[in-house]
Design a protein around this motif. Sequence first.
Motif, PDB file in Angstrom:
ATOM      1  N   SER A   1     -20.071 -25.696  79.881  1.00 21.45           N
ATOM      2  CA  SER A   1     -21.195 -25.800  79.002  1.00 21.45           C
ATOM      3  C   SER A   1     -21.658 -27.120  79.002  1.00 21.45           C
ATOM      4  O   SER A   1     -20.888 -28.309  79.014  1.00 21.45           O
ATOM      5  N   GLU A   2     -22.800 -27.492  78.693  1.00 24.18           N
ATOM      6  CA  GLU A   2     -23.349 -28.866  78.971  1.00 24.18           C
ATOM      7  C   GLU A   2     -22.817 -29.746  77.449  1.00 24.18           C
ATOM      8  O   GLU A   2     -22.801 -29.087  76.303  1.00 24.18           O
ATOM      9  N   GLY A   3     -22.239 -30.758  77.834  1.00 23.67           N
ATOM     10  CA  GLY A   3     -22.009 -31.617  76.775  1.00 23.67           C
ATOM     11  C   GLY A   3     -20.528 -31.366  75.886  1.00 23.67           C
ATOM     12  O   GLY A   3     -20.058 -31.947  75.010  1.00 23.67           O
ATOM     13  N   ALA A   4     -19.825 -30.324  76.648  1.00 21.70           N
ATOM     14  CA  ALA A   4     -18.587 -29.768  76.053  1.00 21.70           C
ATOM     15  C   ALA A   4     -17.621 -30.881  76.006  1.00 21.70           C
ATOM     16  O   ALA A   4     -16.753 -30.974  74.814  1.00 21.70           O
ATOM     17  N   PHE A   5     -17.452 -31.753  76.747  1.00 22.91           N
ATOM     18  CA  PHE A   5     -16.541 -32.783  76.715  1.00 22.91           C
ATOM     19  C   PHE A   5     -16.674 -33.848  75.593  1.00 22.91           C
ATOM     20  O   PHE A   5     -15.778 -34.560  74.994  1.00 22.91           O
ATOM     21  N   TYR A   6     -17.960 -33.825  75.025  1.00 19.64           N
ATOM     22  CA  TYR A   6     -18.345 -35.071  74.254  1.00 19.64           C
ATOM     23  C   TYR A   6     -18.615 -34.691  72.773  1.00 19.64           C
ATOM     24  O   TYR A   6     -18.817 -35.197  71.729  1.00 19.64           O
ATOM     25  N   ILE A   7     -18.621 -33.549  72.470  1.00 18.41           N
ATOM     26  CA  ILE A   7     -19.207 -32.852  71.146  1.00 18.41           C
ATOM     27  C   ILE A   7     -17.820 -32.566  70.448  1.00 18.41           C
ATOM     28  O   ILE A   7     -16.864 -32.248  70.839  1.00 18.41           O
ATOM     29  N   TRP A   8     -18.025 -32.379  68.836  1.00 23.64           N
ATOM     30  CA  TRP A   8     -16.898 -32.061  68.063  1.00 23.64           C
ATOM     31  C   TRP A   8     -17.441 -31.164  66.712  1.00 23.64           C
ATOM     32  O   TRP A   8     -18.355 -31.126  66.395  1.00 23.64           O
ATOM     33  N   SER A   9     -16.453 -30.478  66.539  1.00 24.44           N
ATOM     34  CA  SER A   9     -16.416 -29.534  65.325  1.00 24.44           C
ATOM     35  C   SER A   9     -15.908 -30.697  64.126  1.00 24.44           C
ATOM     36  O   SER A   9     -15.074 -31.456  64.387  1.00 24.44           O
TER      37      SER A   9
ATOM     38  N   PRO B   1     -31.352 -24.168  72.059  1.00 33.57           N
ATOM     39  CA  PRO B   1     -31.748 -22.681  72.625  1.00 33.57           C
ATOM     40  C   PRO B   1     -30.937 -21.927  73.254  1.00 33.57           C
ATOM     41  O   PRO B   1     -30.958 -20.821  73.456  1.00 33.57           O
ATOM     42  N   HIS B   2     -29.775 -22.636  73.967  1.00 34.19           N
ATOM     43  CA  HIS B   2     -28.638 -21.736  74.799  1.00 34.19           C
ATOM     44  C   HIS B   2     -27.496 -21.728  74.060  1.00 34.19           C
ATOM     45  O   HIS B   2     -26.399 -21.104  74.533  1.00 34.19           O
ATOM     46  N   GLY B   3     -27.434 -22.185  72.617  1.00 34.96           N
ATOM     47  CA  GLY B   3     -26.273 -21.865  71.832  1.00 34.96           C
ATOM     48  C   GLY B   3     -25.044 -22.725  72.361  1.00 34.96           C
ATOM     49  O   GLY B   3     -23.814 -22.461  72.139  1.00 34.96           O
ATOM     50  N   GLU B   4     -25.255 -23.852  72.976  1.00 31.83           N
ATOM     51  CA  GLU B   4     -24.063 -24.568  73.561  1.00 31.83           C
ATOM     52  C   GLU B   4     -23.438 -25.434  72.572  1.00 31.83           C
ATOM     53  O   GLU B   4     -22.465 -25.938  72.674  1.00 31.83           O
TER      54      GLU B   4
END
Length: 696
Positions: free
Chosen positions: A338-346, A378-381
């Motif tokens: 997924s795009e950006g998965a390494f950089y985003i946080w919950s 739009p892609h729910g990523e």
Amino acid sequence: MHTNRLIHEKSPYLLQHAHNPVDWYPWGDEAFQAARDGDKPIFLSIGYSTCHWCHVMERESFESEAVAEVLNRHFIAIKVDREERPDIDKVYMAFVQATTGSGGWPMSVWLTPDAKPFFGGTYFPPANAYGRPGFPTLLEYIANAWMTNRSEILGSAREVIAQLEKVTAIDASTGNWMNSSALESCFAVFRRSFDSRLGGFGGAPKFPRPVTHNFLLRYARQAAGKDPASHEAAEMVLFTLREMAKGGMYDHIGGGFHRYSVDDRWFVSHFEKMLYDQAQLAISYLEAWQLTGDSLFEAVTRDIFEYIRRDMTDPGGAFYSAEDADSAVDPAKPNEKSEGAFYIWSAAELKEALGEHRAKLFASRFGIDTDGNVTADPHGEFRGRNILFQSRTVEQVAAREGVTAGEVERELAEARPSLLALRSKRPRPHLDDKILTGWNGLMISALARAGRALGDADLTARAAVAARFLLEHMWTGGGLLLRRYRDGEAAIPGFLEDYAFFALSLADLYEATFDAVWLERAVEIAEALIARFEDLEAGGFFTSAGEQLIIRMKDDYDGAEPSGNSGAIDALLRLAAITGRDDFRKTAERALAAFAPRLRAAPHALPQMLTAWMFSQHPSGQVVLAGDPASEDFRALANEAHRRFLPDHVVLHASNALPATEIMTAIDGAPAAYVCRNFVCELPVTERERLAELLQ
């Protein structure tokens, strides 16, 4: 598992496609002979290993047995890494842009067996939709046209080549007259497109274009006192850099910048990271610090270099090319990316990692929302996840949470390494670990310039290690510089940009260290550049010196990177100012004359070349330092010159290597500085304060 010819290549991009059922060929004689023997057209696919939509098209079409069957039956399929072969990419991108009005990657072009294009585009979806044909339908249509309308296709291809030759030709026959009106026109274009609310130029998507920063900062300096609005030129750059550093396009945990922002506020990024962006933006932020002394700009500069040291440096000291935008969300499912998965946080991750109090301060500072902070998804990523951006200042966070600003700063400073360590355990994005000479030249320049401006010997040393790597592995002697190194192999004759950016970086290393060896190598590479690439009849420089493609281009557009011609002119003018070599200066001036019609007609397309023209119009200032470079007093004088924004000056060491400086000596044993402008030198000074006065 399928295996095709790409398995024998070194390019990470080509190797990504080595197990496609498509019967891929690398670019070369074998592929074109197969097309002639089979009387088939060629399908040419150009991309790079960290390209998101290249991955998408591979999954949808090139991994499909059904699509591969059609491709293999009707076409000879060639795959090209645009980063290894920018010459091929530029030629066919010119065709796609001319015929479709846009361009991008993956680039898809259909060619005759003699490499002439007749149809092209970028990404094609796998199925027909919205009135547009899907990729399989298009393949069948083109295959049928090749069989039934061959003469029309061949005639169209010949016509296209004639048009491309006309469009890409550099025609100086209209005269080479140039004056400052081109500078003013360029400034006016950037001024009109400037986003005064959010920074940057134009609307979404927003790409960093550091060549714009280079031009505007130098225009502000040169036009001061002449153009009442010139101060705006620098302010536009400074505001843009501040806004970029606040946004999600900046990696607030690991340092460095992502490729671009898909929105107009630098928030939602396309998350790949490119070496050329880091190198050029490091210089932009460094020059902003030189102009303002603002610690923010220095901090961002250093963060970029720390990211490069940690994640993008080869054991031999050179620099890798890029990191992908996509990565796996779940380590157990490495192929589901997924795009950006390494950089985003919950929000929950942050609370668990930092503890409630620190997480609350962090969330307030970086715009964290329990349900995620990305609304346009739009892609729910990004569902339930957060992109970090500075939504509040430290002072605003302190007021909101009822603590002191000092406490907020301490807590955030301690949070960052904790989150970096936690993030490092995630599946990493793909690393394109090939070493490209031109891009390494850009980074060597950035490190050398920062090392001398910030007085940081470690940065200078890293630049020197990388330069030695390139000289050992890529500079073969006899005037040949190679383009790419990977997995123990150096290959591909270098292009204009490789020679230009590397020569310029060695000149930067000389100014940072005063080691004459760097200057000697820079001169050798500049001489080879002229011998291999100069157009002796019309002026300017060809992009390539090796394999002749359907047209021979002179690249001049300053886009995400400076063009090869801009880099070559820059390098020759700088070396002329340092060495006094009049042949370098005259060659650069011939090139500027050749491009004068384009500089007048569309100056905003060539801002880096305009900065070179500015440099050429005024005899450059020289700061000549005499004495022992190892002494503390000498270093004090050098630091005074280096810390300032002096784009129209060069800093030299008086030595036998530069005959014009031989008579400049230390004063009563003390290191001395000679400041020269317009071929007239001031009396030498030995005190740092006196040098500061002369350089004001």
